[in-house]
Design an enzyme around this catalytic site. Structure first.
Site, PDB file in Angstrom:
ATOM      1  N   ASP A 199       0.821  -1.215   0.000  1.00 42.33           N
ATOM      2  CA  ASP A 199       0.000   0.000   0.000  1.00 42.33           C
ATOM      3  C   ASP A 199       0.861   1.275   0.000  1.00 42.33           C
ATOM      4  O   ASP A 199       1.572   1.552   0.979  1.00 42.33           O
ATOM      5  CB  ASP A 199      -0.919   0.031   1.228  1.00 42.33           C
ATOM      6  CG  ASP A 199      -1.680  -1.282   1.447  1.00 42.33           C
ATOM      7  OD1 ASP A 199      -1.148  -2.344   1.074  1.00 42.33           O
ATOM      8  OD2 ASP A 199      -2.782  -1.234   2.005  1.00 42.33           O
TER       9      ASP A 199
ATOM     10  N   GLU B  52      -4.163   2.140  -2.841  1.00 42.86           N
ATOM     11  CA  GLU B  52      -5.360   2.446  -2.051  1.00 42.86           C
ATOM     12  C   GLU B  52      -5.223   3.666  -1.121  1.00 42.86           C
ATOM     13  O   GLU B  52      -6.215   4.313  -0.806  1.00 42.86           O
ATOM     14  CB  GLU B  52      -5.688   1.135  -1.318  1.00 42.86           C
ATOM     15  CG  GLU B  52      -5.950   1.202   0.133  1.00 42.86           C
ATOM     16  CD  GLU B  52      -7.425   1.217   0.392  1.00 42.86           C
ATOM     17  OE1 GLU B  52      -8.199   1.336  -0.560  1.00 42.86           O
ATOM     18  OE2 GLU B  52      -7.786   1.169   1.556  1.00 42.86           O
ATOM     19  N   ASN B  53      -3.993   3.986  -0.719  1.00 43.31           N
ATOM     20  CA  ASN B  53      -3.773   5.125   0.187  1.00 43.31           C
ATOM     21  C   ASN B  53      -2.869   6.184  -0.447  1.00 43.31           C
ATOM     22  O   ASN B  53      -2.278   7.002   0.265  1.00 43.31           O
ATOM     23  CB  ASN B  53      -3.124   4.666   1.496  1.00 43.31           C
ATOM     24  CG  ASN B  53      -3.915   3.590   2.197  1.00 43.31           C
ATOM     25  OD1 ASN B  53      -3.561   2.418   2.159  1.00 43.31           O
ATOM     26  ND2 ASN B  53      -5.002   3.971   2.832  1.00 43.31           N
TER      27      ASN B  53
ATOM     28  N   ASN C 236     -10.436  -0.727   0.643  1.00 43.58           N
ATOM     29  CA  ASN C 236     -11.643  -0.194   1.270  1.00 43.58           C
ATOM     30  C   ASN C 236     -11.869   1.295   0.994  1.00 43.58           C
ATOM     31  O   ASN C 236     -12.977   1.789   1.146  1.00 43.58           O
ATOM     32  CB  ASN C 236     -11.626  -0.442   2.788  1.00 43.58           C
ATOM     33  CG  ASN C 236     -10.360   0.033   3.437  1.00 43.58           C
ATOM     34  OD1 ASN C 236      -9.251  -0.303   2.998  1.00 43.58           O
ATOM     35  ND2 ASN C 236     -10.477   0.822   4.477  1.00 43.58           N
ATOM     36  N   HIS C 237     -10.809   2.015   0.556  1.00 43.24           N
ATOM     37  CA  HIS C 237     -10.987   3.438   0.218  1.00 43.24           C
ATOM     38  C   HIS C 237     -11.263   3.659  -1.265  1.00 43.24           C
ATOM     39  O   HIS C 237     -11.032   4.745  -1.790  1.00 43.24           O
ATOM     40  CB  HIS C 237      -9.748   4.233   0.635  1.00 43.24           C
ATOM     41  CG  HIS C 237      -9.537   4.295   2.120  1.00 43.24           C
ATOM     42  ND1 HIS C 237     -10.548   4.609   3.004  1.00 43.24           N
ATOM     43  CD2 HIS C 237      -8.440   4.067   2.883  1.00 43.24           C
ATOM     44  CE1 HIS C 237     -10.071   4.570   4.242  1.00 43.24           C
ATOM     45  NE2 HIS C 237      -8.806   4.230   4.189  1.00 43.24           N
TER      46      HIS C 237
ATOM     47  N   HIS D  20      -7.282  -7.585   0.304  1.00 45.17           N
ATOM     48  CA  HIS D  20      -7.172  -6.395   1.138  1.00 45.17           C
ATOM     49  C   HIS D  20      -8.056  -6.599   2.373  1.00 45.17           C
ATOM     50  O   HIS D  20      -9.278  -6.442   2.314  1.00 45.17           O
ATOM     51  CB  HIS D  20      -7.636  -5.188   0.319  1.00 45.17           C
ATOM     52  CG  HIS D  20      -7.215  -3.887   0.899  1.00 45.17           C
ATOM     53  ND1 HIS D  20      -5.959  -3.377   0.730  1.00 45.17           N
ATOM     54  CD2 HIS D  20      -7.884  -2.985   1.648  1.00 45.17           C
ATOM     55  CE1 HIS D  20      -5.867  -2.211   1.349  1.00 45.17           C
ATOM     56  NE2 HIS D  20      -7.021  -1.954   1.929  1.00 45.17           N
TER      57      HIS D  20
ATOM     58  N   HIS E 291      -3.428  -3.988   3.374  1.00 46.74           N
ATOM     59  CA  HIS E 291      -4.336  -3.175   4.217  1.00 46.74           C
ATOM     60  C   HIS E 291      -3.811  -2.840   5.612  1.00 46.74           C
ATOM     61  O   HIS E 291      -4.041  -1.730   6.076  1.00 46.74           O
ATOM     62  CB  HIS E 291      -5.733  -3.787   4.341  1.00 46.74           C
ATOM     63  CG  HIS E 291      -6.669  -3.023   5.248  1.00 46.74           C
ATOM     64  ND1 HIS E 291      -7.104  -1.746   4.950  1.00 46.74           N
ATOM     65  CD2 HIS E 291      -7.228  -3.345   6.438  1.00 46.74           C
ATOM     66  CE1 HIS E 291      -7.895  -1.331   5.930  1.00 46.74           C
ATOM     67  NE2 HIS E 291      -7.985  -2.266   6.841  1.00 46.74           N
TER      68      HIS E 291
ATOM     69  N   HIS F 160      -0.767  -2.415   6.717  1.00 46.07           N
ATOM     70  CA  HIS F 160       0.445  -1.582   6.646  1.00 46.07           C
ATOM     71  C   HIS F 160       1.569  -2.087   7.545  1.00 46.07           C
ATOM     72  O   HIS F 160       2.535  -1.371   7.791  1.00 46.07           O
ATOM     73  CB  HIS F 160       0.148  -0.109   6.961  1.00 46.07           C
ATOM     74  CG  HIS F 160      -0.842   0.510   6.031  1.00 46.07           C
ATOM     75  ND1 HIS F 160      -1.200   1.838   6.089  1.00 46.07           N
ATOM     76  CD2 HIS F 160      -1.544  -0.002   4.998  1.00 46.07           C
ATOM     77  CE1 HIS F 160      -2.093   2.100   5.150  1.00 46.07           C
ATOM     78  NE2 HIS F 160      -2.318   0.992   4.473  1.00 46.07           N
TER      79      HIS F 160
HETATM   80 FE   LIG Z   1      -7.041  -0.309   3.294  1.00 46.15          FE
END
Ligand SMILES: [Fe+2]
Length: 259
Positions: free
Chosen positions: A8, A39-40, A67-68, A151, A176, A178
């Site tokens: 990520d 995703e981030n 999820n984002h 994720h 997810h 991290h």
């Molecule tokens: Fe995530």
């Protein structure tokens, strides 16, 4: 073939690390294919079309999400037309975008990448086990090498999905949390797995966020606005080797210090 999967990418520090270091890293490792979880990448939450294009230009063959996925409005139309930026399969049915991408590695071998969200502690309309078999079957019709980005929050769910897919896909890479886990391995059926590949971003932080802000929010339960941290930037990744049949032969976690 060697596949490089980057954890990520968090905020501008993570993005810079990818842009500056990924081309050289691919070369040094002899990686023929690269997946990046984006995703981030936009300020710690979601992805924008511009940043997605930058990750692809830096050497990602496929960019995955999590999820984002819907955090940035401008990404929705981009996802609807993108072949290489994919979203998790188990979002609401009829959502824009794809959960499967097939792209050629440097030697021309097609590689399929699929993206799924975990059920435990995440807000999803369907559990991943409802979608995964059909998705993997479709991927296998189009490629022998199949990489799954799962994720998810819970270690148990990630290990269970890797075991469920053992022998059917090349790798199940957890994303997810991290935090890189110390369990990169090849399962008995020939599927590489790691519970979580970690984070490409600032590790002097609470999973990417400035530590003081994360602590303040937890201590006060007030809506403190998060800022991405900057220090101790690392690329975290996993390197998977596989044969032409798509079976993994090696799986190793990787950590590259940037500053
Ligand atoms: Fe995530």
């Amino acid at each position: 073939m060697r596949i490089l999967f980057l954890a990520d990418v968090f905020g501008s520090a993570g993005r810079r690390a990818v842009e500056e270091r990924l081309p050289g890293l691919r070369e040094e490792l002899g990686a023929g294919f690269c997946v990046v979880n984006g995703e981030n990448a936009a300020d710690g939450r979601g992805l924008t079309p511009k940043i997605a294009d930058k990750l692809l230009a830096a050497g990602a063959d496929v960019v995955t999400l999590g999820n984002h996925v819907w955090a940035r409005d401008e990404l929705t139309a981009y996802l609807a037309q993108s072949e290489r930026v994919i979203r998790p399969a188990n979002v609401a049915s009829g959502s824009p975008g794809r959960a499967l991408a097939v792209a050629p590695a440097t030697d021309g071998t097609p590689v399929a990448v699929v993206n799924l969200l975990g059920w435990l502690f995440l807000d999803v309309p369907r559990g991943p086990f409802e979608d995964v078999d059909e998705l993997v079957e479709e991927a296998r019709r189009r490629a022998r090498v199949v990489v799954v980005d799962f994720h998810a929050e819970a270690t148990s769910e990630k290990i269970a999905l890797a075991r469920w897919l053992d022998g059917r896909v090349t790798a199940v890479v957890g994303t997810h949390t991290h935090v890189q886990t110390n369990d990169a391995r090849v399962l008995p059926g020939g599927t590489a797995a790691i519970t979580d590949v970690g984070m490409t971003g600032p590790h002097d932080s609470v999973i990417g966020v400035e530590a003081a802000l994360a602590i303040q929010r937890m201590r006060t339960a007030m809506p403190i606005r998060f800022r991405p941290a900057e220090g101790d930037v690392r690329i975290e990744a996993v390197v998977v080797d596989c044969g032409a049949d798509g079976r993994a032969t090696a799986c190793e976690a990787l950590r590259v210090t940037i500053d």
